[in-house]
Design an enzyme around this catalytic site. Structure first.
Site, short mmCIF file in Angstrom:
data_model
loop_
_atom_site.label_atom_id
_atom_site.label_comp_id
_atom_site.label_asym_id
_atom_site.label_seq_id
_atom_site.Cartn_x
_atom_site.Cartn_y
_atom_site.Cartn_z
N SER A 104 3.23 5.73 2.93
CA SER A 104 2.16 6.50 2.29
C SER A 104 2.37 8.00 2.59
O SER A 104 3.41 8.54 2.27
CB SER A 104 0.80 5.97 2.76
OG SER A 104 -0.24 6.41 1.91
N HIS A 238 -1.70 -1.73 -0.92
CA HIS A 238 -1.16 -0.53 -0.30
C HIS A 238 -0.59 -0.82 1.09
O HIS A 238 0.36 -0.16 1.53
CB HIS A 238 -2.26 0.52 -0.21
CG HIS A 238 -1.77 1.90 0.09
ND1 HIS A 238 -0.99 2.63 -0.78
CD2 HIS A 238 -1.95 2.69 1.18
CE1 HIS A 238 -0.70 3.81 -0.25
NE2 HIS A 238 -1.27 3.87 0.94
#
Length: 260
Positions: A104, A238
């Site tokens: 990320s 995610h």
């Protein structure tokens, strides 16, 4: 290389410069893996990675200021400053090949560190591994960091990967919010920018149900390298890497430079 049988190593130690949690090998390291956590994340999230690789691989996990045992250190809210400081702290560890992995926000940071290593120090990383983050030229500026605490908390919940008790307990939330806001300031003010090449192979990873990044987004990381690109799509959101840690670690291990 045997990855499945995790090695037993000494407890993690923190380097004097305070920037890395090191999982030392029993002999002189033959290669290193630098892991750069996500926004709001800490080195402890990747604790299991510390002994998941072979005995020739030393794992370093970045310890961002403003959290855990660096709680009293001022947070950094600029990608440029964070990348500069991580790169400077990494310089003493470049005696063996270094591979970068970022998840990320950490993916953007890993890319910036790779650029600095090559452009400023003439060091070519063995490879850049990026996870769950659009490449620099496909980023869209956001202003979530300018909103109230509840908006930040909801975004953290939406993405997952954070202990819910840190978000619901008022005392704990007060402790973690400054670091979360600093990280989301970095995320919100970084990019888009030119796809400057990193002069090393790039490997990208994405969960097929990621709410913030698509498979198409991750495929565009191919634009930042002429040294080879490969994209792996795993089941999950995610934080696919929580449920598929063993698969991801094994894949990364297979792509590390040889120790011979």
């Amino acid at each position: 290389m045997s990855v499945g049988a995790h090695r037993t190593a000494p407890s993690a130690v923190v380097d004097n410069d305070r920037w890395f949690r090191r999982y030392s090998v029993t002999a002189a390291p033959r290669r290193r893996l630098l892991v750069l956590p996500h926004a709001g994340g800490s080195a402890s999230f990747f604790h299991a990675w510390g002994t998941a690789f072979d005995s020739g691989t030393e794992v370093l996990v970045a310890r961002y200021p403003g959290r855990h045992d660096r709680l009293t250190d001022p947070c950094v809210d600029s990608m440029e400053e964070l990348a500069d400081r991580v790169t400077a702290a990494l310089l003493p560890f470049l005696d063996v090949p270094v591979t970068l992995f970022g998840h990320s926000m950490g993916a953007s940071l890993a890319y910036e560190v790779a650029l600095r290593l090559h452009g400023r120090h003439a060091v070519r990383p063995a490879a850049l591994h990026v996870s769950s983050r659009r490449p620099p030229h496909r980023l869209t500026p956001r202003e979530l960091h300018k909103q109230g605490d509840e908006a930040l908390i909801e975004e953290v919940r939406r993405l997952g990967g954070t202990d819910e008790s840190l978000l619901t307990d008022p005392d704990l939330r007060e402790i973690v919010l400054p670091a979360i806001r600093a990280d989301f300031t970095i995320v919100g003010t970084y990019g888009p920018r030119d796809a400057a090449p990193v002069d090393c192979p790039v490997y990208a990873y994405i969960g097929d149900q990621d709410p913030s990044t698509s498979v198409h987004d991750m495929s565009d990381w191919s634009d930042v390298t002429t040294e080879g690109f490969h994209l792996d799509v795993l089941p999950g959101g995610h934080f696919y890497l929580v449920d598929h840690q063993e698969t991801l670690v094994r894949t990364i291990a297979d792509r590390l430079p040889p120790t011979d």
